[in-house]
Design a protein around this motif. Structure first.
Motif, PDB file in Angstrom:
ATOM      1  N   GLU A  86       0.831  -1.212   0.000  1.00 44.84           N
ATOM      2  CA  GLU A  86       0.000   0.000   0.000  1.00 44.84           C
ATOM      3  C   GLU A  86       0.865   1.261   0.000  1.00 44.84           C
ATOM      4  OE1 GLU A  86      -2.255  -0.572   3.505  1.00 44.84           O
ATOM      5  OE2 GLU A  86      -3.639  -2.045   2.615  1.00 44.84           O
ATOM      6  N   LEU A  87       1.913   1.238   0.808  1.00 42.92           N
ATOM      7  CA  LEU A  87       2.805   2.394   0.889  1.00 42.92           C
ATOM      8  C   LEU A  87       3.599   2.579  -0.407  1.00 42.92           C
ATOM      9  CD1 LEU A  87       4.152   1.830   4.516  1.00 42.92           C
ATOM     10  CD2 LEU A  87       2.705   3.735   3.771  1.00 42.92           C
ATOM     11  N   ALA A  88       4.072   1.467  -0.963  1.00 44.31           N
ATOM     12  CA  ALA A  88       4.900   1.543  -2.167  1.00 44.31           C
ATOM     13  C   ALA A  88       4.108   1.999  -3.382  1.00 44.31           C
ATOM     14  CB  ALA A  88       5.544   0.179  -2.444  1.00 44.31           C
ATOM     15  N   ARG A  89       2.813   1.648  -3.416  1.00 42.77           N
ATOM     16  CA  ARG A  89       2.000   1.984  -4.573  1.00 42.77           C
ATOM     17  C   ARG A  89       1.215   3.283  -4.395  1.00 42.77           C
ATOM     18  NH1 ARG A  89      -2.036  -0.823  -5.230  1.00 42.77           N
ATOM     19  NH2 ARG A  89      -2.067  -1.962  -3.258  1.00 42.77           N
ATOM     20  N   ALA A  90       1.332   3.902  -3.220  1.00 41.67           N
ATOM     21  CA  ALA A  90       0.516   5.077  -2.910  1.00 41.67           C
ATOM     22  C   ALA A  90       0.722   6.222  -3.891  1.00 41.67           C
ATOM     23  CB  ALA A  90       0.811   5.554  -1.489  1.00 41.67           C
ATOM     24  N   GLY A  91       1.937   6.396  -4.371  1.00 38.32           N
ATOM     25  CA  GLY A  91       2.190   7.511  -5.278  1.00 38.32           C
ATOM     26  C   GLY A  91       2.114   7.146  -6.735  1.00 38.32           C
ATOM     27  N   ALA A  92       1.766   5.902  -7.027  1.00 41.90           N
ATOM     28  CA  ALA A  92       1.716   5.456  -8.426  1.00 41.90           C
ATOM     29  C   ALA A  92       0.422   5.907  -9.091  1.00 41.90           C
ATOM     30  CB  ALA A  92       1.825   3.933  -8.495  1.00 41.90           C
ATOM     31  N   ARG A  93       0.548   6.291 -10.321  1.00 39.35           N
ATOM     32  CA  ARG A  93      -0.614   6.788 -11.068  1.00 39.35           C
ATOM     33  C   ARG A  93      -1.695   5.722 -11.205  1.00 39.35           C
ATOM     34  NH1 ARG A  93      -0.210   9.602 -17.065  1.00 39.35           N
ATOM     35  NH2 ARG A  93      -2.439  10.017 -17.347  1.00 39.35           N
ATOM     36  N   GLY A  94      -1.274   4.465 -11.309  1.00 42.22           N
ATOM     37  CA  GLY A  94      -2.263   3.398 -11.513  1.00 42.22           C
ATOM     38  C   GLY A  94      -2.668   2.684 -10.246  1.00 42.22           C
ATOM     39  N   ARG A  95      -2.487   3.349  -9.074  1.00 42.50           N
ATOM     40  CA  ARG A  95      -2.732   2.652  -7.816  1.00 42.50           C
ATOM     41  C   ARG A  95      -4.172   2.186  -7.650  1.00 42.50           C
ATOM     42  NH1 ARG A  95      -2.418   8.044  -6.785  1.00 42.50           N
ATOM     43  NH2 ARG A  95      -4.078   9.037  -5.563  1.00 42.50           N
ATOM     44  N   GLY A  96      -5.094   2.744  -8.425  1.00 41.42           N
ATOM     45  CA  GLY A  96      -6.487   2.342  -8.296  1.00 41.42           C
ATOM     46  C   GLY A  96      -6.807   1.030  -8.977  1.00 41.42           C
ATOM     47  N   LYS A  97      -5.849   0.481  -9.722  1.00 44.94           N
ATOM     48  CA  LYS A  97      -6.091  -0.772 -10.428  1.00 44.94           C
ATOM     49  C   LYS A  97      -5.966  -1.939  -9.459  1.00 44.94           C
ATOM     50  CE  LYS A  97      -4.548   0.892 -14.962  1.00 44.94           C
ATOM     51  NZ  LYS A  97      -4.244   2.275 -14.567  1.00 44.94           N
ATOM     52  N   GLN A  98      -7.071  -2.348  -8.900  1.00 54.02           N
ATOM     53  CA  GLN A  98      -7.097  -3.450  -7.950  1.00 54.02           C
ATOM     54  C   GLN A  98      -7.413  -4.745  -8.692  1.00 54.02           C
ATOM     55  OE1 GLN A  98      -6.233  -3.268  -4.730  1.00 54.02           O
ATOM     56  NE2 GLN A  98      -5.813  -1.086  -4.951  1.00 54.02           N
ATOM     57  N   ARG A  99      -6.392  -5.517  -8.968  1.00 55.97           N
ATOM     58  CA  ARG A  99      -6.572  -6.792  -9.688  1.00 55.97           C
ATOM     59  C   ARG A  99      -6.171  -7.965  -8.806  1.00 55.97           C
ATOM     60  NH1 ARG A  99      -6.670  -5.667 -15.272  1.00 55.97           N
ATOM     61  NH2 ARG A  99      -7.452  -3.536 -15.535  1.00 55.97           N
ATOM     62  N   ARG A 100      -6.237  -7.778  -7.505  1.00 54.12           N
ATOM     63  CA  ARG A 100      -5.811  -8.840  -6.591  1.00 54.12           C
ATOM     64  C   ARG A 100      -6.638 -10.106  -6.807  1.00 54.12           C
ATOM     65  NH1 ARG A 100      -5.556  -8.508   0.069  1.00 54.12           N
ATOM     66  NH2 ARG A 100      -4.648 -10.600   0.369  1.00 54.12           N
ATOM     67  N   GLY A 101      -5.949 -11.215  -7.083  1.00 55.62           N
ATOM     68  CA  GLY A 101      -6.611 -12.499  -7.284  1.00 55.62           C
ATOM     69  C   GLY A 101      -7.473 -12.579  -8.521  1.00 55.62           C
ATOM     70  N   ALA A 102      -7.348 -11.616  -9.429  1.00 53.95           N
ATOM     71  CA  ALA A 102      -8.215 -11.579 -10.612  1.00 53.95           C
ATOM     72  C   ALA A 102      -7.931 -12.725 -11.568  1.00 53.95           C
ATOM     73  CB  ALA A 102      -8.037 -10.246 -11.340  1.00 53.95           C
ATOM     74  N   ASP A 103      -8.963 -13.204 -12.221  1.00 56.58           N
ATOM     75  CA  ASP A 103      -8.830 -14.226 -13.257  1.00 56.58           C
ATOM     76  C   ASP A 103      -8.557 -13.520 -14.578  1.00 56.58           C
ATOM     77  OD1 ASP A 103      -8.976 -16.227 -15.116  1.00 56.58           O
ATOM     78  OD2 ASP A 103     -10.926 -17.001 -14.470  1.00 56.58           O
ATOM     79  N   LEU A 104      -7.280 -13.469 -14.950  1.00 61.66           N
ATOM     80  CA  LEU A 104      -6.862 -12.813 -16.184  1.00 61.66           C
ATOM     81  C   LEU A 104      -6.199 -13.821 -17.114  1.00 61.66           C
ATOM     82  CD1 LEU A 104      -5.392  -9.570 -14.545  1.00 61.66           C
ATOM     83  CD2 LEU A 104      -7.562  -9.782 -15.775  1.00 61.66           C
ATOM     84  N   ILE A 105      -6.616 -15.061 -16.996  1.00 60.33           N
ATOM     85  CA  ILE A 105      -6.056 -16.118 -17.837  1.00 60.33           C
ATOM     86  C   ILE A 105      -6.346 -15.821 -19.302  1.00 60.33           C
ATOM     87  CG2 ILE A 105      -6.154 -18.575 -18.408  1.00 60.33           C
ATOM     88  CD1 ILE A 105      -6.909 -19.113 -15.486  1.00 60.33           C
ATOM     89  N   GLY A 106      -5.294 -15.759 -20.091  1.00 63.82           N
ATOM     90  CA  GLY A 106      -5.442 -15.487 -21.519  1.00 63.82           C
ATOM     91  C   GLY A 106      -5.898 -14.074 -21.851  1.00 63.82           C
ATOM     92  N   ALA A 107      -5.882 -13.185 -20.879  1.00 61.88           N
ATOM     93  CA  ALA A 107      -6.372 -11.821 -21.101  1.00 61.88           C
ATOM     94  C   ALA A 107      -5.520 -11.071 -22.125  1.00 61.88           C
ATOM     95  CB  ALA A 107      -6.387 -11.056 -19.786  1.00 61.88           C
TER      96      ALA A 107
END
Length: 276
Positions: A172-193
């Motif tokens: 959370e701290l490391a990504r706080a200043g990143a422009r894309g920090r709102g992209k929450q893909r934790r555990g997402a099924d992105l197989i073949g995406a």
């Protein structure tokens, strides 16, 4: 930004000081990764008497791709030389061999945690939790030095859960200043995406399933990749600069190119440019 990186060298497998434990202790099944079935505690038929692999230079061609993506994070030499004092499973008591095979996966998990904790301490944005991270690092290292009996009885899952609380806060701290920090893909099924050229800066990809996903040219700078499944993921020309909690086994399982930009904690897999 990162502080001066710590030494992760000891958290890589050193086969010269190991008794081929990954080739004996771990089971595998005939699949795209392995050419045959093997039970836990049974030596791989390719393992020589000197604990070296007889087909090491031809593993991919012989159908053992799974071996080429594996890394014990230094657990093999720790168990071989420290836990069992250099007595190998071939010549030592049968009971020692059984315990050695039981303990090896435990120490491997602890060493993977050591990798993550060590990397977390290089992230300057995580300074607020550095004291807690150091204490967790010391505690985890102490656990790896336990006796075979202590290691066999250890509740690794409980310890992982405790450490994960700190790693989550670090993320959370490391990504706080990143422009894309709102992209929450934790555990997402992105197989073949189809994520070619995707902007995933600072994304939370913890535990995401990215098997065979197309990330060609994607921007993954500052992304959290802990536990992400990168098997056959296409990282050609992708930018992973500053991505964290990315391990060598994850990267070895993916596909990439000379143009893929990587964080300094990992090395470019040979097969990316060798055509195998």
């Amino acid at each position: 930004m990162r502080d001066q990186p710590g030494d992760l060298a000891v958290l890589h497998g050193d086969c010269a000081n190991c008794f081929g434990l990954c080739c004996v202790a771990l089971p595998f099944a005939a699949s795209a990764d392995f050419a045959l079935d093997k039970d836990a505690g049974t030596p791989c038929p390719n393992l020589r008497d000197d604990h070296r692999c007889g087909i090491h230079a031809r593993l991919r061609q012989q159908g053992f791709t799974g071996c080429t993506v594996y890394d014990c994070f230094g657990a093999g030499q720790k168990v071989s030389q420290r836990t069992f004092g250099g007595t190998d499973w071939r010549t030592g008591p049968r009971e020692d061999a059984r315990r050695m095979f039981d303990v090896f996966p435990v120490v491997r998990q602890l060493h993977e945690l050591l990798w993550c904790l060590t990397e977390a301490l290089t992230l300057s944005a995580a300074r607020p939790v550095h004291p807690d991270l150091r204490r967790a690092l010391e505690r985890t290292e102490q656990l790896t030095l336990g006796t075979p009996e202590e290691l066999a009885a250890l509740d690794v899952a409980a310890h992982r859960q405790e450490v994960n609380v700190l790693l989550l806060r670090t993320s959370e701290l490391a990504r706080a200043g990143a422009r894309g920090r709102g992209k929450q893909r934790r555990g997402a099924d992105l197989i073949g995406a189809r994520l070619k050229g995707a902007d995933l800066r600072g994304a939370n990809l913890r535990g995401a399933y990215l098997i065979a996903a197309d990330l060609t040219g994607a921007d993954l700078r500052g992304a959290d990749l802990i536990g992400a499944d990168l098997r056959d993921t296409d990282l050609t020309d992708a930018d992973l600069t500053g991505a964290f909690f990315l391990t060598q086994p994850q990267l070895n399982a993916a596909r990439g190119s000379a143009g893929t930009r990587l964080p300094g904690s990992v090395t470019r897999p040979v097969h990316w440019t060798a055509g195998v």
